[in-house]
Each structure stands twice: as C-alpha cells, then as structure tokens.
Design an enzyme around this catalytic site. Structure first.
Site, PDB file in Angstrom:
ATOM      1  N   ARG A  28       0.820  -1.216   0.000  1.00 37.29           N
ATOM      2  CA  ARG A  28       0.000   0.000   0.000  1.00 37.29           C
ATOM      3  C   ARG A  28       0.854   1.266   0.000  1.00 37.29           C
ATOM      4  O   ARG A  28       0.544   2.220  -0.710  1.00 37.29           O
ATOM      5  CB  ARG A  28      -0.943  -0.010   1.212  1.00 37.29           C
ATOM      6  CG  ARG A  28      -1.805   1.236   1.366  1.00 37.29           C
ATOM      7  CD  ARG A  28      -2.427   1.727   0.066  1.00 37.29           C
ATOM      8  NE  ARG A  28      -3.140   0.687  -0.666  1.00 37.29           N
ATOM      9  CZ  ARG A  28      -3.426   0.752  -1.949  1.00 37.29           C
ATOM     10  NH1 ARG A  28      -3.059   1.809  -2.669  1.00 37.29           N
ATOM     11  NH2 ARG A  28      -4.080  -0.225  -2.546  1.00 37.29           N
ATOM     12  N   GLU A  56       5.114  40.090  -8.774  1.00 40.73           N
ATOM     13  CA  GLU A  56       3.744  39.761  -9.141  1.00 40.73           C
ATOM     14  C   GLU A  56       2.986  41.042  -9.485  1.00 40.73           C
ATOM     15  O   GLU A  56       3.066  42.037  -8.759  1.00 40.73           O
ATOM     16  CB  GLU A  56       3.055  39.052  -7.983  1.00 40.73           C
ATOM     17  CG  GLU A  56       1.606  38.688  -8.241  1.00 40.73           C
ATOM     18  CD  GLU A  56       0.950  38.077  -7.020  1.00 40.73           C
ATOM     19  OE1 GLU A  56       0.914  36.843  -6.946  1.00 40.73           O
ATOM     20  OE2 GLU A  56       0.498  38.832  -6.145  1.00 40.73           O
ATOM     21  N   ASP A  70      -0.697  37.981 -12.819  1.00 42.11           N
ATOM     22  CA  ASP A  70      -1.540  37.182 -11.941  1.00 42.11           C
ATOM     23  C   ASP A  70      -3.028  37.375 -12.234  1.00 42.11           C
ATOM     24  O   ASP A  70      -3.550  38.492 -12.162  1.00 42.11           O
ATOM     25  CB  ASP A  70      -1.256  37.556 -10.483  1.00 42.11           C
ATOM     26  CG  ASP A  70      -2.024  36.678  -9.503  1.00 42.11           C
ATOM     27  OD1 ASP A  70      -1.974  35.450  -9.664  1.00 42.11           O
ATOM     28  OD2 ASP A  70      -2.664  37.224  -8.595  1.00 42.11           O
ATOM     29  N   LYS A  97       5.278  39.338  -3.902  1.00 38.12           N
ATOM     30  CA  LYS A  97       3.860  39.154  -4.198  1.00 38.12           C
ATOM     31  C   LYS A  97       3.049  40.318  -3.644  1.00 38.12           C
ATOM     32  O   LYS A  97       3.584  41.242  -3.022  1.00 38.12           O
ATOM     33  CB  LYS A  97       3.382  37.816  -3.640  1.00 38.12           C
ATOM     34  CG  LYS A  97       4.198  36.616  -4.176  1.00 38.12           C
ATOM     35  CD  LYS A  97       3.539  35.300  -3.903  1.00 38.12           C
ATOM     36  CE  LYS A  97       2.355  35.085  -4.823  1.00 38.12           C
ATOM     37  NZ  LYS A  97       1.772  33.744  -4.683  1.00 38.12           N
ATOM     38  N   LYS A 121       2.621  24.929  -4.028  1.00 35.84           N
ATOM     39  CA  LYS A 121       1.372  24.344  -3.534  1.00 35.84           C
ATOM     40  C   LYS A 121       1.474  22.819  -3.579  1.00 35.84           C
ATOM     41  O   LYS A 121       0.773  22.134  -4.317  1.00 35.84           O
ATOM     42  CB  LYS A 121       0.194  24.843  -4.355  1.00 35.84           C
ATOM     43  CG  LYS A 121      -0.020  26.352  -4.220  1.00 35.84           C
ATOM     44  CD  LYS A 121      -1.141  26.848  -5.125  1.00 35.84           C
ATOM     45  CE  LYS A 121      -1.302  28.356  -5.020  1.00 35.84           C
ATOM     46  NZ  LYS A 121      -2.335  28.889  -5.923  1.00 35.84           N
TER      47      LYS A 121
END
Length: 283
Positions: free
Chosen positions: A101, A195, A216, A166, A134
């Site tokens: 597994r 960004e 973005d 950002k 992410k």
C-alpha cells in the site's frame, strides 16, 4: 535535470510513512503468510498515464527487506497504456505485501502528478509549464520530481531560492518600487520576480527591469497588452502567467506570448493514477 528526487529525501520519507502504516506490525501478513514464503508480484497500470515514482516504490520494498529485487520495466516519464507491467518485485512475500500500500500510494500519487503535467505541457507549447509551492507537506521533492517526469519545470523549491515579491509584500512595503529597491539594497545576486495584477503594476515593475514579471489572474486580452508592454520596456525579463490556469484555458494563455505558465493544480489537484500490485508467483 534528473527526474529523480534526492535519495536522502526518499529514504527519510519512506521510513516515516512505513512507520505510520505498520505501527506495531502487519498482523494480517504475519498471521497468514509463512516467514520463509517467497514470490513475485507485478505492478500494473490499470489506466493509461505517465509514470513517476518508481525509485520511491523500490525504496519502500528495499526498506522492508534487502533481499527484495525490484526490476522496473518502464522508466519515469514514460507514457504507458492500460495493462502495462511497470515493475516486478521478487523476494520475501511478507515484505512485498507489507510494502504494497505504501509503494502504491507513492506511485499512484506521483504518476498522477506526472500525467496531469504532461497534459498541460502538450497544450501549452511553446510556453513552458511550471509548478508552484502548492505541494503536499513533506512531499515537495517527490512531487516536483514528478512534475519534471511529466515534462514540466520547477519554480522555487523554497522561500530561499528566489525573491518573489507578491501582492502582500507590495502592500507591506508600500509599492512595487519600494519593495524592489529594498531587495537590491541587500546586494544579493538572487533573481527577483514581481507579481502584478494590473497594467499599471506591469508598467511599474517593467521599469525596474526585474528578472521575471508575473501576470496574476489576468485575462488573455490583458496578458497580450502586458506582454507587449514588458517586451518594449524590459526585453530580457521573463514573463510568467499564473492564476486559475485550467487545462481548457492553458492554450489560450500560451498564445498571449508569455514565456512561463505556472500551475498550482499540477501538485494540489492531480488525481492518482490507477495502479495495482498482483502476486503472480509464490514459492
């Protein structure tokens, strides 16, 4: 760049996950399979896809018994058909069944990432498809290796290998210009990415000639205008599109002229590829 994750990362993670799964012992296998039983099992693709993580699956079985022999029949990055035998595992049946597994969890997850990446890559040409941060906690090195197996490129591995300014950094600093100037005052040679969300922000960023400008969540029409603006003001700057890029939309984004398209879904939303382990022979 190799499609493999670092061996040390694999070994450490495999041991942790095996400990989680086995606990005090695999009581079903210990109570039903004789200790001296040996056999052969096959890992079989039950649907078409791109394979990644064979080295991790091998590490799982080898961590349980050094006498296990793992023979890969395909390579990471290879597209296979339904029914393809991916690998044969030979050795103590207890080790094979106990590791089944965990090996499949890794192989199915990573092959799913590689398969989804390949789908984006084919639709995005000539733009390059990149991943993001992410990723599943603890699996970053493996998932980014799977992205490479699928033909994609890796963006940052962590917060220390690129200055990515950002919107929250810009808000905290007061402006794009202030944020970039503060970074350059450090005297670092790290690449700088900014960004942007509007054409005004694009204009401000391009005037500072950063290494990369991110567009973005813009529409294709906005992206085309932004690309033309950046090319005229800072021709050496790489242009990246990001935000809400689906498989259906990636082709249109690529046609705007951007260099890179970053896609968080490669690692946060990839469905697992269906792969099975079947015991084929016992002694």
């Amino acid at each position: 760049m190799s499609t493999r994750a670092p061996a040390a990362s694999i070994a450490r993670l495999v041991r942790q996950v095996l400990d989680e799964d086995i606990g005090c012992g695999d009581i079903t296998t210990m109570w039903t399979v004789p200790a001296n039983a040996r056999g052969t099992a096959q890992l079989i693709a039950r649907e078409a896809g791109v394979i990644a993580g064979l080295d991790v699956a091998r590490a799982v079985f080898r961590a349980l018994s050094r006498s296990v022999r793992f023979a890969a029949m395909v390579r990471d990055g290879q597209c296979v058909r339904r029914g393809t035998v991916l690998a044969e595992v030979r050795g103590p049946l207890r080790a094979i069944l106990t590791g089944e597994r965990v090996a499949l969890n890794f192989l199915q997850r990573l092959s799913g990432v590689a398969t989804l990446t390949r789908a984006y890559v084919e639709r995005a040409k000539p733009a390059k498809v990149l991943d993001t941060r992410k990723t599943t906690p603890g699996l970053r090195a493996l998932e980014k290796a799977a992205v490479r197996a699928g033909g994609g490129l890796n963006h940052r591995f962590g917060l220390d290998d690129l200055v990515l300014i950002k919107n929250n950094h810009i808000a905290a600093a007061g402006s794009i210009t202030t944020a970039v100037r503060r970074v350059r005052q450090r005297g670092s040679q790290q690449r700088i990415e900014v960004e942007t969300r509007t054409l005004d922000e694009v204009r401000e960023a391009a005037a500072l000639t950063p290494d990369i400008v991110m567009l973005d969540n813009m529409t294709p029409a906005q992206m085309r205008k932004a690309v033309a603006l950046i090319r005229s003001m800072s021709p050496r700057t790489t242009i990246e599109a990001s935000g809400g890029v689906t498989r259906g939309r990636v082709g249109a984004v690529a046609k705007t002229g951007v260099d890179w398209i970053s896609v968080g879904a490669l690692t946060h939303s990839a469905p697992a590829l269906d792969i099975a382990l079947r015991v084929a022979h016992t002694v």
